[in-house]
Motif scaffolding. Structure first.
Motif, PDB file in Angstrom:
ATOM      1  N   UNK A 253      28.611  40.004  33.416  1.00 45.48           N
ATOM      2  CA  UNK A 253      29.967  39.973  32.831  1.00 45.48           C
ATOM      3  C   UNK A 253      30.275  41.303  32.159  1.00 45.48           C
ATOM      4  N   UNK A 254      29.331  41.808  31.380  1.00 48.98           N
ATOM      5  CA  UNK A 254      29.569  43.060  30.641  1.00 48.98           C
ATOM      6  C   UNK A 254      29.820  44.217  31.611  1.00 48.98           C
ATOM      7  N   UNK A 255      29.040  44.244  32.693  1.00 46.13           N
ATOM      8  CA  UNK A 255      29.193  45.310  33.684  1.00 46.13           C
ATOM      9  C   UNK A 255      30.606  45.281  34.273  1.00 46.13           C
ATOM     10  N   UNK A 256      31.042  44.086  34.655  1.00 49.17           N
ATOM     11  CA  UNK A 256      32.365  43.931  35.274  1.00 49.17           C
ATOM     12  C   UNK A 256      33.458  44.306  34.273  1.00 49.17           C
ATOM     13  N   UNK A 257      33.313  43.831  33.043  1.00 48.15           N
ATOM     14  CA  UNK A 257      34.336  44.107  32.023  1.00 48.15           C
ATOM     15  C   UNK A 257      34.420  45.604  31.735  1.00 48.15           C
ATOM     16  N   UNK A 258      33.262  46.265  31.692  1.00 47.12           N
ATOM     17  CA  UNK A 258      33.267  47.716  31.412  1.00 47.12           C
ATOM     18  C   UNK A 258      34.085  48.447  32.475  1.00 47.12           C
ATOM     19  N   UNK A 259      33.852  48.094  33.740  1.00 42.42           N
ATOM     20  CA  UNK A 259      34.619  48.717  34.823  1.00 42.42           C
ATOM     21  C   UNK A 259      36.101  48.380  34.720  1.00 42.42           C
ATOM     22  N   UNK A 260      36.405  47.113  34.441  1.00 42.37           N
ATOM     23  CA  UNK A 260      37.810  46.686  34.364  1.00 42.37           C
ATOM     24  C   UNK A 260      38.570  47.413  33.249  1.00 42.37           C
ATOM     25  N   UNK A 261      37.906  47.598  32.110  1.00 43.39           N
ATOM     26  CA  UNK A 261      38.578  48.279  30.987  1.00 43.39           C
ATOM     27  C   UNK A 261      39.020  49.679  31.427  1.00 43.39           C
ATOM     28  N   UNK A 262      38.104  50.384  32.079  1.00 46.67           N
ATOM     29  CA  UNK A 262      38.401  51.763  32.486  1.00 46.67           C
ATOM     30  C   UNK A 262      39.474  51.772  33.576  1.00 46.67           C
ATOM     31  N   UNK A 263      39.331  50.890  34.555  1.00 44.91           N
ATOM     32  CA  UNK A 263      40.311  50.867  35.661  1.00 44.91           C
ATOM     33  C   UNK A 263      41.709  50.579  35.134  1.00 44.91           C
ATOM     34  N   UNK A 264      41.814  49.567  34.270  1.00 45.72           N
ATOM     35  CA  UNK A 264      43.152  49.209  33.763  1.00 45.72           C
ATOM     36  C   UNK A 264      43.744  50.316  32.913  1.00 45.72           C
ATOM     37  N   UNK A 265      42.910  50.952  32.117  1.00 47.43           N
ATOM     38  CA  UNK A 265      43.411  52.060  31.292  1.00 47.43           C
ATOM     39  C   UNK A 265      43.945  53.181  32.193  1.00 47.43           C
ATOM     40  N   UNK A 266      43.160  53.567  33.179  1.00 46.21           N
ATOM     41  CA  UNK A 266      43.561  54.688  34.039  1.00 46.21           C
ATOM     42  C   UNK A 266      44.799  54.317  34.859  1.00 46.21           C
ATOM     43  N   UNK A 267      44.883  53.062  35.302  1.00 52.67           N
ATOM     44  CA  UNK A 267      46.061  52.649  36.090  1.00 52.67           C
ATOM     45  C   UNK A 267      47.313  52.576  35.234  1.00 52.67           C
ATOM     46  N   UNK A 268      47.138  52.368  33.942  1.00 51.95           N
ATOM     47  CA  UNK A 268      48.314  52.180  33.073  1.00 51.95           C
ATOM     48  C   UNK A 268      48.877  53.495  32.543  1.00 51.95           C
ATOM     49  N   UNK A 269      48.183  54.584  32.781  1.00 56.30           N
ATOM     50  CA  UNK A 269      48.657  55.843  32.184  1.00 56.30           C
ATOM     51  C   UNK A 269      49.894  56.367  32.910  1.00 56.30           C
TER      52      UNK A 269
END
Ligand SMILES: Cc1cc2nc3c(=O)[nH]c(=O)nc-3n(C[C@H](O)[C@H](O)[C@H](O)COP(=O)(O)OP(=O)(O)OC[C@H]3O[C@@H](n4cnc5c(N)ncnc54)[C@H](O)[C@@H]3O)c2cc1C
Length: 269
Positions: A253-269
């Motif tokens: 779960x932590x691995x997936x969440x870590x990736x998701x946090x970064x992906x969503x941040x970069x996509x939202x910029x």
């Protein structure tokens, strides 16, 4: 601390605190006590003496200097939440520490020196390339945040030293802080993230609670600077973090969440 029947040293100045630290290296340093009181009650820490830094004015200042901002180690989360010049990442992290009662006592220095991998401010210091000023009767040395946490609950701090200040250099870029816990408030992080990104130039992707010490993801950072897409950067993050299964969450779960946090941040910029 009335039930702790040991000598309590209460310095009235930083000089006196440093001198007492040298004279009593066996003493437990006590700042806000929000971590220590839990350990004392549980019998995990059995102090033979206490060096009480709470309220030392010299440790409770935030000021601008040539090299950036200097945060006193005794500043509480409440102090930095309300100070107008606080760096946004520091404010975001301080705002997620416990609730108001804890924030009123929890110090920056305590969060750093307690050295829990889930400490909410820790990735922020990594992302901002902060340096910690460690003071003793022998002088002051500056240790980059990246070298301070050496292993689970192990730090670079020597028994006769105190963490006195945190230097945050003036860095530009897009910034992002994200804490993921069981609830929105009053929960220990399952994953905590601080990011900084200057397109094409520089990036820091720093995490807590995904390894024994807070960590950055150098391969993902290099790919981001080189122009990789958010999903590619996220995949690298997932491969670089080193979480474990514990009472709060699973490694997967932590691995997936870590990736998701970064992906969503970069996509939202
Ligand atoms: C209910 C509750 C909720 C919490 N929620 C969170 C949360 O959401 N996020 C989070 O990150 N933490 C949380 N914490 C943990 C704690 O509040 C923080 O880590 C806090 O910042 C610790 O600061 P303190 O001043 O209270 O440290 P203290 O308990 O006084 O000290 C912690 C450790 O640091 C050492 N130390 C302190 N200052 C110095 C110094 N200047 N030099 C050398 N050593 C020093 C002490 O010797 C001790 O080992 C929570 C705690 C509680 C009880």
């Amino acid at each position: 601390m009335s039930h702790v029947d040991v000598p309590v040293y209460r310095p009235r100045s930083l000089d006196e605190a440093v001198r007492l630290r040298a004279e009593h290296p066996e003493a437990t340093v006590f700042a806000g006590g929000t971590d220590l009181m839990v350990y004392l009650e549980a019998g995990i820490v059995r102090p033979v003496a206490i060096l009480d830094l709470w309220g030392l004015p010299e440790l409770r200042r935030l000021r601008s200097v040539t090299g950036g901002q200097l945060y006193g180690a005794g500043l509480t989360c409440t102090d930095v939440i309300h100070a107008p010049s606080t760096h946004p990442l520091v404010r975001d992290a301080a705002s997620t520490v416990g609730a108001a009662q804890i924030q009123n006592r929890a110090t920056l220095g305590g969060n750093i020196c307690n050295s829990s991998p889930a400490g909410d401010t820790l990735p922020v210091w990594l992302a901002l390339r902060a340096e910690f000023e460690l003071m003793s009767v022998h002088g002051t040395r500056r240790v980059p945040a990246a070298h301070f946490w050496r292993g689970y609950k192990q730090t670079e701090l020597r028994p006769y030293e105190l963490l006195v200040r945190i230097l945050v250099p003036p860095l530009a870029g897009h910034m992002h802080f994200r804490k993921v816990g069981t609830r929105m408030a009053q929960s220990i992080s399952k994953v905590v993230f601080a990011g900084r990104y200057v397109p094409g130039v520089d990036a820091a992707l720093a995490f807590g609670a995904v390894g024994p010490v807070p960590m950055r993801c150098p391969a993902a950072e290099r790919a981001l600077v080189a122009g990789a897409r958010p999903a590619e950067v996220a995949a690298l993050v997932e491969s670089e973090v080193t979480p474990i299964d514990d009472v709060r969450s699973t490694a997967a779960y932590r691995r997936k969440v870590a990736g998701n946090i970064v992906r969503r941040w970069l996509e939202s910029r």
